[in-house]
Design an enzyme around this catalytic site. Structure first.
Site, short mmCIF file in Angstrom:
data_model
loop_
_atom_site.label_atom_id
_atom_site.label_comp_id
_atom_site.label_asym_id
_atom_site.label_seq_id
_atom_site.Cartn_x
_atom_site.Cartn_y
_atom_site.Cartn_z
N GLU A 58 -3.10 8.19 18.68
CA GLU A 58 -3.68 6.92 18.21
C GLU A 58 -2.89 5.73 18.76
OE1 GLU A 58 -4.39 6.62 13.94
OE2 GLU A 58 -4.03 4.45 14.02
N ARG A 73 -7.98 -5.73 13.78
CA ARG A 73 -7.15 -4.81 14.54
C ARG A 73 -7.95 -3.54 14.74
NH1 ARG A 73 -3.43 -5.41 18.23
NH2 ARG A 73 -1.94 -3.70 18.25
N TYR A 99 -9.71 -4.71 3.08
CA TYR A 99 -9.01 -3.47 3.47
C TYR A 99 -9.27 -2.43 2.38
CZ TYR A 99 -4.91 -1.14 5.69
OH TYR A 99 -4.05 -0.30 6.35
N ARG A 112 0.83 -1.22 0.00
CA ARG A 112 0.00 0.00 0.00
C ARG A 112 0.86 1.25 0.00
NH1 ARG A 112 -5.15 0.38 2.05
NH2 ARG A 112 -4.66 2.24 3.23
N ARG A 144 0.36 7.22 15.87
CA ARG A 144 0.23 8.47 15.12
C ARG A 144 -0.36 9.54 16.03
NH1 ARG A 144 -2.50 6.03 9.53
NH2 ARG A 144 -4.00 4.99 10.88
N ASP A 146 -10.16 1.23 0.79
CA ASP A 146 -10.25 2.67 1.00
C ASP A 146 -11.65 3.11 0.57
OD1 ASP A 146 -7.81 3.23 2.13
OD2 ASP A 146 -6.79 3.45 0.21
N ARG A 162 9.29 6.54 -3.41
CA ARG A 162 9.51 7.50 -4.50
C ARG A 162 10.98 7.86 -4.64
NH1 ARG A 162 5.01 10.38 -2.37
NH2 ARG A 162 3.14 9.32 -3.13
P1 FAD Z 1 -18.00 1.02 8.03
O1 FAD Z 1 -17.64 2.46 7.89
O2 FAD Z 1 -17.29 0.24 9.09
O3 FAD Z 1 -19.57 0.93 8.25
C1 FAD Z 1 -20.23 -0.24 8.68
C2 FAD Z 1 -21.40 0.20 9.56
O4 FAD Z 1 -22.20 -0.95 9.89
C3 FAD Z 1 -20.95 0.83 10.87
O5 FAD Z 1 -21.55 2.09 11.03
C4 FAD Z 1 -21.44 -0.16 11.91
O6 FAD Z 1 -21.81 0.46 13.13
C5 FAD Z 1 -22.64 -0.79 11.21
N1 FAD Z 1 -23.01 -2.10 11.75
C6 FAD Z 1 -22.18 -3.15 11.98
N2 FAD Z 1 -22.89 -4.18 12.49
C7 FAD Z 1 -24.17 -3.76 12.60
C8 FAD Z 1 -25.36 -4.38 13.07
N3 FAD Z 1 -25.36 -5.63 13.57
N4 FAD Z 1 -26.52 -3.68 13.04
C9 FAD Z 1 -26.54 -2.39 12.57
N5 FAD Z 1 -25.43 -1.77 12.10
C10 FAD Z 1 -24.27 -2.45 12.13
N6 FAD Z 1 -10.19 5.30 3.48
C11 FAD Z 1 -9.76 6.29 2.67
O7 FAD Z 1 -10.09 6.31 1.48
N7 FAD Z 1 -8.94 7.31 3.14
C12 FAD Z 1 -8.54 7.36 4.44
O8 FAD Z 1 -7.82 8.27 4.84
C13 FAD Z 1 -8.96 6.31 5.32
N8 FAD Z 1 -8.57 6.30 6.62
C14 FAD Z 1 -9.00 5.28 7.42
C15 FAD Z 1 -8.57 5.29 8.76
C16 FAD Z 1 -8.97 4.27 9.61
C17 FAD Z 1 -8.52 4.29 11.05
C18 FAD Z 1 -9.81 3.23 9.12
C19 FAD Z 1 -10.25 2.11 10.04
C20 FAD Z 1 -10.23 3.22 7.81
C21 FAD Z 1 -9.82 4.24 6.95
N9 FAD Z 1 -10.26 4.29 5.63
C22 FAD Z 1 -9.82 5.29 4.79
C23 FAD Z 1 -11.20 3.27 5.09
C24 FAD Z 1 -12.69 3.71 5.22
O9 FAD Z 1 -13.00 3.90 6.58
C25 FAD Z 1 -13.56 2.62 4.61
O10 FAD Z 1 -13.28 2.45 3.25
C26 FAD Z 1 -15.07 2.88 4.74
O11 FAD Z 1 -15.42 3.48 5.96
C27 FAD Z 1 -15.79 1.56 4.59
O12 FAD Z 1 -17.19 1.75 4.72
P2 FAD Z 1 -18.12 0.53 5.14
O13 FAD Z 1 -19.51 1.01 5.00
O14 FAD Z 1 -17.70 -0.69 4.40
O15 FAD Z 1 -17.74 0.22 6.67
N1 UDP Z 2 3.61 1.65 7.65
C1 UDP Z 2 4.83 1.69 8.32
N2 UDP Z 2 5.30 2.90 8.76
C2 UDP Z 2 4.59 4.04 8.60
C3 UDP Z 2 3.36 3.99 7.90
C4 UDP Z 2 2.88 2.78 7.46
O1 UDP Z 2 5.47 0.68 8.53
O2 UDP Z 2 5.06 5.10 9.06
C5 UDP Z 2 3.11 0.33 7.21
C6 UDP Z 2 2.21 -0.32 8.28
O3 UDP Z 2 2.44 -1.72 8.25
C7 UDP Z 2 0.83 0.04 7.80
C8 UDP Z 2 0.99 -0.05 6.27
O4 UDP Z 2 2.32 0.47 6.05
O5 UDP Z 2 -0.13 -0.87 8.28
C9 UDP Z 2 -0.03 0.74 5.47
O6 UDP Z 2 0.03 2.10 5.86
P1 UDP Z 2 -1.19 3.10 5.65
O7 UDP Z 2 -0.75 4.46 6.09
O8 UDP Z 2 -1.71 2.93 4.28
O9 UDP Z 2 -2.24 2.53 6.70
P2 UDP Z 2 -3.67 3.06 7.15
O10 UDP Z 2 -3.78 4.51 6.75
O11 UDP Z 2 -4.67 2.18 6.45
O12 UDP Z 2 -3.67 2.90 8.62
#
Ligand code: FAD
Ligand code: UDP
Length: 373
Positions: free
Chosen positions: A308, A254, A354, A176, A285, A356, A180
């Protein structure tokens, strides 16, 4: 209930909301049930009461895509600001740019390579240790950047983030992260469009779910629903293993915990995210949401900051741990899912993927096309 539902969508995250919006626009009545108190899933944002700064409750989210279909779709519901994501990392009390770029390499080795010299420089490093078919994250990272950079920026961060050593993790995780040979410091590779919704993520979800054909019930768990509602054609976006009551085993997730601090500075760290690469700091972070909306020109004397910590909290699933053991369990659930005539599994939790945000939208649009076909 205000509507007479044709479909049930479980979860108001991005996947569920895009599916509901599309079904509603085709004249279908859609009941969305959400077990949290709010819509938007992990993208949810709100204003911090103390500082008025908008923050992302489940971790910083930056929308980015190169997919035209996704971009054309999402723009119907929000404008984006022109925030460009940049990440820095702290190693041995020194700040470096991330993803690893020419600045990181030059600064780390205290040299002054030109872009066309990097490949040969790294080749020398890789001649000491290299893996043709990397079996795990460690071997993959070393094969891309050599051991010294791996040990500085990847090894400890990854162990903290995943709670296990890089040799126990799949190589795909590290793919991921781009590497560069120039000074470009933008975080996402090939992101033609990126930004934060101008009025925040929650307002985007309010728009997605605004059709009179949609009824949303928050604080409503699918597993507590009346059996009649469960008979509706259902799009389920909760964890797939929970749907089957964990009968075929628990999938490993996780999670993260964000610890909020309000700092008495107008700017605490100068950027939205700084990673902490070393083991002596237990957090991974630090987020400062102030920087996500430069156009708002916040004039505060205080700023909200989130530390975090990665955790293993199976009740709060964020990241799927897609290693061999978990993928075996997933395959069994996928077989069971195919037997469910009335239920389609989708989203990050429903497919243990996983994704985005852009891929989540694309998969939701594909599903709706399939339903209509
Ligand atoms: P979710 O957002 O998890 O939605 C699922 C929903 O279902 C939740 O609201 C949950 O409460 C609900 N649910 C679960 N079980 C039940 C139940 N039994 N009854 C009723 N409701 C229920 N993507 C990016 O493009 N850019 C980013 O910078 C980025 N940063 C991220 C940072 C973190 C820490 C994480 C974890 C993810 C990140 N993502 C990012 C990914 C992004 O969050 C996901 O792509 C997106 O939220 C997925 O949407 P979803 O609907 O599949 O899941
Ligand atoms: N990673 C790392 N060092 C960093 C940032 C990321 O080793 O400073 C690794 C880590 O294993 C992480 C993966 O690269 O899970 C993907 O990073 P990304 O920032 O895409 O993760 P996310 O935003 O989904 O948490």
């Amino acid at each position: 209930m205000r509507i007479k539902p044709d479909y049930l969508v479980v979860g108001s995250g991005l996947f569920g909301s895009v599916v509901a919006q599309n079904l509603a626009s085709q004249g279908k009545q859609v009941l969305v049930v959400e077990k949290r108190y709010h819509i938007g899933g992990n993208c949810f944002s709100e204003l911090d009461a103390e500082t008025g700064i908008e923050y992302h409750k489940y971790g910083t989210h930056i929308f980015h895509t190169s997919n035209e279909t996704v971009w054309n779709y999402i723009q119907k519901f929000t404008q984006f600001n022109d925030y460009h994501h940049q990440v820095l990392t702290l190693h041995k009390n020194k700040i470096y740019q991330l993803p690893i770029n020419l600045e990181t390499i030059n600064s780390f080795y205290n040299i002054n390579l030109k872009p066309y010299e990097v490949e040969n420089f790294l080749k020398k490093e890789l001649s000491k240790e290299n893996y043709i078919n990397p079996k795990n994250l460690e071997e993959q990272a070393i094969s891309l950047i050599g051991r010294p950079l791996y040990e500085a920026f990847i090894k400890n961060y990854t162990s903290k983030q995943w709670g296990k050593g890089p040799t126990e993790l799949p190589a795909s995780i590290i793919r991921r992260l781009p590497i560069r040979y120039n000074y470009s410091e933008t975080y996402f590779n090939h992101a033609r469009w990126q930004g934060i919704p101008l009025h925040g993520f929650t307002s985007l979800f309010e728009k997605l779910l605004s059709s009179p054909n949609i009824e949303v019930k928050t604080n409503c768990d699918y597993f507590d629903l009346d059996e009649n509602l469960k008979k509706l054609p259902t799009i389920y976006t909760g964890p797939i293993d929970r749907f089957f009551n964990f009968k075929l085993g628990h999938l490993e997730w996780r999670s993260i915990r964000l610890e909020k601090h309000v700092m008495n500075y107008s700017d605490f760290q100068g950027t939205s995210v700084i990673n902490y690469a070393d083991n002596d700091v237990t957090y991974t972070r630090v987020h400062e949401p102030l920087h996500l909306h430069p156009e708002r020109n916040y004039q505060n004397k205080k700023t909200t900051v989130f530390y975090e910590y990665s955790e293993s909290d199976q009740n709060s699933p964020y990241y799927p741990v897609r290693d061999e053991d978990n993928l075996k369990i997933l395959a069994k659930y996928e077989e069971r899912a195919k037997e469910q005539e009335n239920v389609i599994f989708g989203g990050r939790l429903g497919t243990y993927a996983y994704y985005d945000m852009d891929l989540t939208i694309l998969k939701a649009l594909e599903l709706v096309n399939y339903i209509h076909s």
